[in-house]
Design a protein around this motif. Structure first.
Motif, PDB file in Angstrom:
ATOM      1  N   HIS A 174      -1.817   0.913   5.943  1.00 28.91           N
ATOM      2  CA  HIS A 174      -0.501   2.120   5.159  1.00 28.91           C
ATOM      3  C   HIS A 174      -1.502   3.299   4.420  1.00 28.91           C
ATOM      4  N   TYR A 183       2.633   5.121  11.307  1.00 29.52           N
ATOM      5  CA  TYR A 183       3.517   5.937   9.710  1.00 29.52           C
ATOM      6  C   TYR A 183       4.494   4.355   9.443  1.00 29.52           C
ATOM      7  N   SER A 214       5.707  12.611   4.196  1.00 26.83           N
ATOM      8  CA  SER A 214       4.665  14.108   4.210  1.00 26.83           C
ATOM      9  C   SER A 214       5.317  14.817   6.214  1.00 26.83           C
ATOM     10  N   ARG A 249      -3.232   5.070   6.312  1.00 26.04           N
ATOM     11  CA  ARG A 249      -2.690   5.432   7.054  1.00 26.04           C
ATOM     12  C   ARG A 249      -2.750   7.005   6.023  1.00 26.04           C
ATOM     13  N   HIS A 274       8.198   3.399  -5.581  1.00 22.43           N
ATOM     14  CA  HIS A 274       7.632   4.196  -4.874  1.00 22.43           C
ATOM     15  C   HIS A 274       8.948   4.503  -3.376  1.00 22.43           C
ATOM     16  N   GLY A 286       1.588   3.327  -5.627  1.00 20.91           N
ATOM     17  CA  GLY A 286       0.933   2.228  -4.521  1.00 20.91           C
ATOM     18  C   GLY A 286      -0.613   1.364  -5.422  1.00 20.91           C
TER      19      GLY A 286
HETATM   20  C1  HEM Z   1       3.664  -3.932  -0.645  1.00 18.88           C
HETATM   21  C2  HEM Z   1       2.478  -2.406  -0.783  1.00 18.88           C
HETATM   22  C3  HEM Z   1       3.543  -1.170  -0.507  1.00 18.88           C
HETATM   23  C4  HEM Z   1       4.495  -0.685   0.614  1.00 18.88           C
HETATM   24  C5  HEM Z   1       5.351  -1.795   1.520  1.00 18.88           C
HETATM   25  C6  HEM Z   1       4.528   0.278   1.034  1.00 18.88           C
HETATM   26  C7  HEM Z   1       5.498   1.157   1.497  1.00 18.88           C
HETATM   27  C8  HEM Z   1       5.633   2.333   1.524  1.00 18.88           C
HETATM   28  C9  HEM Z   1       7.308   2.321   2.458  1.00 18.88           C
HETATM   29  C10 HEM Z   1       7.643   2.070   3.689  1.00 18.88           C
HETATM   30  C11 HEM Z   1       6.116   4.360   2.938  1.00 18.88           C
HETATM   31  C12 HEM Z   1       7.154   5.005   4.383  1.00 18.88           C
HETATM   32  C13 HEM Z   1       5.848   5.598   5.108  1.00 18.88           C
HETATM   33  C14 HEM Z   1       5.259   4.816   5.951  1.00 18.88           C
HETATM   34  O1  HEM Z   1       6.128   3.081   6.457  1.00 18.88           O
HETATM   35  O2  HEM Z   1       3.928   5.022   5.954  1.00 18.88           O
HETATM   36  C15 HEM Z   1       5.174   4.195   1.841  1.00 18.88           C
HETATM   37  C16 HEM Z   1       4.503   5.709   1.610  1.00 18.88           C
HETATM   38  C17 HEM Z   1       3.954   6.371   1.176  1.00 18.88           C
HETATM   39  N1  HEM Z   1       2.770   4.876   0.281  1.00 18.88           N
HETATM   40 FE1  HEM Z   1       3.388   2.932   0.422  1.00 18.88          FE
HETATM   41  N2  HEM Z   1       3.819   0.882   0.141  1.00 18.88           N
HETATM   42  C18 HEM Z   1       2.752  -0.066  -0.108  1.00 18.88           C
HETATM   43  C19 HEM Z   1       1.566   0.338  -1.019  1.00 18.88           C
HETATM   44  C20 HEM Z   1       1.017   1.473  -1.161  1.00 18.88           C
HETATM   45  C21 HEM Z   1      -0.301   1.709  -1.511  1.00 18.88           C
HETATM   46  C22 HEM Z   1      -1.316   0.348  -1.735  1.00 18.88           C
HETATM   47  C23 HEM Z   1      -0.895   3.057  -1.053  1.00 18.88           C
HETATM   48  C24 HEM Z   1      -1.804   3.588  -1.838  1.00 18.88           C
HETATM   49  C25 HEM Z   1      -2.616   3.522  -2.062  1.00 18.88           C
HETATM   50  C26 HEM Z   1       0.565   4.058  -1.185  1.00 18.88           C
HETATM   51  C27 HEM Z   1       1.509   4.868  -1.142  1.00 18.88           C
HETATM   52  C28 HEM Z   1       2.611   5.671  -0.230  1.00 18.88           C
HETATM   53  C29 HEM Z   1       2.283   7.499  -0.468  1.00 18.88           C
HETATM   54  C30 HEM Z   1       1.211   7.972  -1.109  1.00 18.88           C
HETATM   55  C31 HEM Z   1       3.470   7.171   0.026  1.00 18.88           C
HETATM   56  C32 HEM Z   1       4.467   8.609   0.807  1.00 18.88           C
HETATM   57  C33 HEM Z   1       3.357   9.242   2.012  1.00 18.88           C
HETATM   58  C34 HEM Z   1       4.353  10.152   2.894  1.00 18.88           C
HETATM   59  O3  HEM Z   1       5.062  10.757   2.723  1.00 18.88           O
HETATM   60  O4  HEM Z   1       3.811  10.504   4.166  1.00 18.88           O
HETATM   61  N3  HEM Z   1       1.353   2.351  -0.991  1.00 18.88           N
HETATM   62  N4  HEM Z   1       4.694   3.405   1.767  1.00 18.88           N
END
Ligand code: HEM
Lengths: 262, 223
Positions: free
Chosen positions: B108, B42, B220, B111, B210, B129
């Motif tokens: 990520h 995470y 989640s 995950r 995001h 994302g």
């Molecule tokens: C510059 C790129 C990105 C940054 C800095 C970023 C950052 C974050 C952070 C800090 C979280 C909080 C949970 C965690 O750390 O796992 C998160 C959640 C999430 N991210 Fe990203 N993310 C990026 C790219 C992406 C990509 C490429 C995807 C999917 C294709 C994505 C989909 C999601 C989703 C669906 C959540 C919610 C997950 C949950 O609630 O369990 N993100 N993101």
């Protein structure tokens, strides 16, 4: 928060005069061992972040970012290579079913379908089940995608001639060729030599920089007369004296051997 | 002293709720590696963000030396790398950070995928994302040309050939990116503008969306 009648403000502003206590919320009633993000969790994150940063800095010092020689758009023999994370796309274009007249398949269709599917994942796999083993099709396709990326990248790295790549990009020390020397003039009349080694003697279409290796005069003459690996023999046109002058000039790294400078 | 200054400002501007809104939220047990080590998966999102911050900061320092034209670009990078004190580190951070951000973002994504976190109600955040994914790849592609050395130039030639092979929009896309028939001065200027202004702008906007969605919905739950 106090609202409505009886509210006091700071001066004539809209900021309420009544202060809220500045203490974090209490998460102890939440299920499990929940803790507050600020400051408990963030402090720990920062410590991990600091260690990560130190490791990263050590990497940057131990492995300086590469820099090749300045771009030369006329050097059509250069084997191109994108950064490693594009290698899988690049490799795809080398297979018959995705190259030549089918380039559109490898360049647009396959990546387009893959990334398009990635974008639409929430609707392609819209069931309630979250555990990966309970949705084998989605998990399987993702594993397949990851495996293909790893495989293609591997193949690309494996096929690439890394030694040649390092050599073709190397920064070469500029050789200052003495253009007033007799040897230089003689070279300029040798069409065959120029054809491969270029008019500036620093390498061209089919031959390397003439001054690249350290040969003495006799070795240079031997190469000109008998040819060398990939270089034909007997290409020199002129008298023996001229040949000798040219060889001396080359052995002397492009400086006039009789010149009095330095 | 600091407390007094803070109170003085807070009394007049009521800033406490502003940052409390961002700072106050819970970290559930199932995402906290201190309780379950496997929860480190995470952390990949946060690490991606951390590297993005490194990229922005090191990139800002790079522009203090970098000159985006075909005569000086290479020289300025060479100078920064070989002459400027700690220039090697600044360029190194941006160079290796570019790879690291891809690795972290990939992990990520995996995950989020394998925990099924893109499912209702988080569909939109997944889409944002994937857009972030494209923006980061675009930053990698445009940034690669900027040092204007051999590998930079010829990788871009190939990249633009690939863009051109796309049906219908191919020719247009190529012209838009290259800025003309040949890959030269115009191309470098465009790639610089895209790398330094357009894509970072898009990146910050998407990151804002995001993070807003993550805070609004919470992370989640456990599987
Ligand atoms: C510059 C790129 C990105 C940054 C800095 C970023 C950052 C974050 C952070 C800090 C979280 C909080 C949970 C965690 O750390 O796992 C998160 C959640 C999430 N991210 Fe990203 N993310 C990026 C790219 C992406 C990509 C490429 C995807 C999917 C294709 C994505 C989909 C999601 C989703 C669906 C959540 C919610 C997950 C949950 O609630 O369990 N993100 N993101």
């Amino acid at each position: 928060m106090h609202r409505g009648k009886g509210m006091k403000f700071v001066g004539d502003s809209r900021v309420p005069a009544e202060r809220k206590p500045n203490i974090p919320k209490d998460y102890s009633e939440y299920p499990g061992k929940t803790e507050a993000f600020w400051p408990n969790f963030l402090l720990r994150e920062w410590m991990v972040g600091a260690v990560f940063l130190i490791g990263f800095l050590v990497l940057t010092v131990a492995h300086p970012a590469p820099l090749e020689r300045i771009a030369d758009p006329t050097d059509s023999g250069y084997i191109p290579l994108p950064d490693w994370y594009f290698l899988f796309l690049y490799q795809l274009l080398k297979y018959e079913f995705a190259a030549g007249q089918y380039t559109v398949v490898g360049a647009v269709l396959m990546p387009g379908v893959a990334f398009g599917a990635l974008l639409l994942v929430p609707w392609l796999d819209s069931g309630k089940e979250r555990r990966p083993l309970k949705r084998p099709i989605a998990s399987g396709l993702m594993m397949l995608g990851v495996a293909s990326i790893i495989f293609l990248t591997w193949e690309s790295v494996d096929e690439h001639d890394w030694e040649a790549a390092a050599q073709q990009g190397e920064i070469v020390d500029d050789v200052e060729v003495d253009e007033t020397a007799e040897g230089y003039e003689i070279y300029q009349s040798q069409e065959s030599c120029i054809g491969c080694h270029g008019g500036d003697m620093l390498g061209g279409a089919a031959g390397p920089n003439i001054f690249e290796s350290d040969y003495d005069k006799d070795a240079v003459m031997d190469i000109i007369i008998n040819g060398a690996d990939g270089m034909p023999a007997d290409q020199f046109e002129g008298s023996d004296e001229e040949l000798e002058t040219l060889a001396e000039f080359i052995a002397n790294d492009g400086q006039d051997p009789n010149g009095d400078d330095e | 002293m600091l407390q007094k200054v803070y109170d003085w400002v807070d009394e007049r501007l009521d800033i406490t709720p502003l940052w409390r809104d961002i700072a106050d939220h819970e970290v559930p047990e199932h995402v906290n590696p201190a309780h379950h080590f496997s929860a480190f998966v995470y952390c990949f999102g946060g690490l991606t963000f951390f590297v993005v911050v490194i990229q922005i900061l090191s990139g800002m320092f790079l522009t203090m030396y970098y000159v985006p034209d075909i005569i000086h670009a290479y020289e300025s990078v060479y100078y920064l790398q070989n002459e400027v004190t700690h220039g090697l580190i600044v360029r190194g951070m941006h160079h290796w950070g570019a790879s690291l951000v891809i690795v972290m973002m990939f992990l990520h994504t995996l995950r989020v995928f394998f925990t099924g976190s893109y499912k209702k109600p988080r569909e939109l955040n997944w889409v944002v994302g994937v857009l972030l994914f494209f923006v980061i790849l675009g930053l990698g592609f445009t940034g690669y040309l900027l040092p204007w050395d051999m590998k930079a130039y010829f990788a871009t030639v190939v990249g633009l050939e690939i863009a051109e092979s796309a049906p219908v929009i191919g020719g247009f896309a190529r012209t838009l990116l290259a800025g003309g028939e040949i890959i030269g001065a115009q191309t470098l200027a465009r790639f610089f503008a895209i790398h330094v202004f357009f894509l970072p702008g898009a990146l910050l906007g998407l990151l804002g969306a995001h993070f807003f969605m993550i805070r609004k919905q919470g992370i989640s739950g456990p599987l």
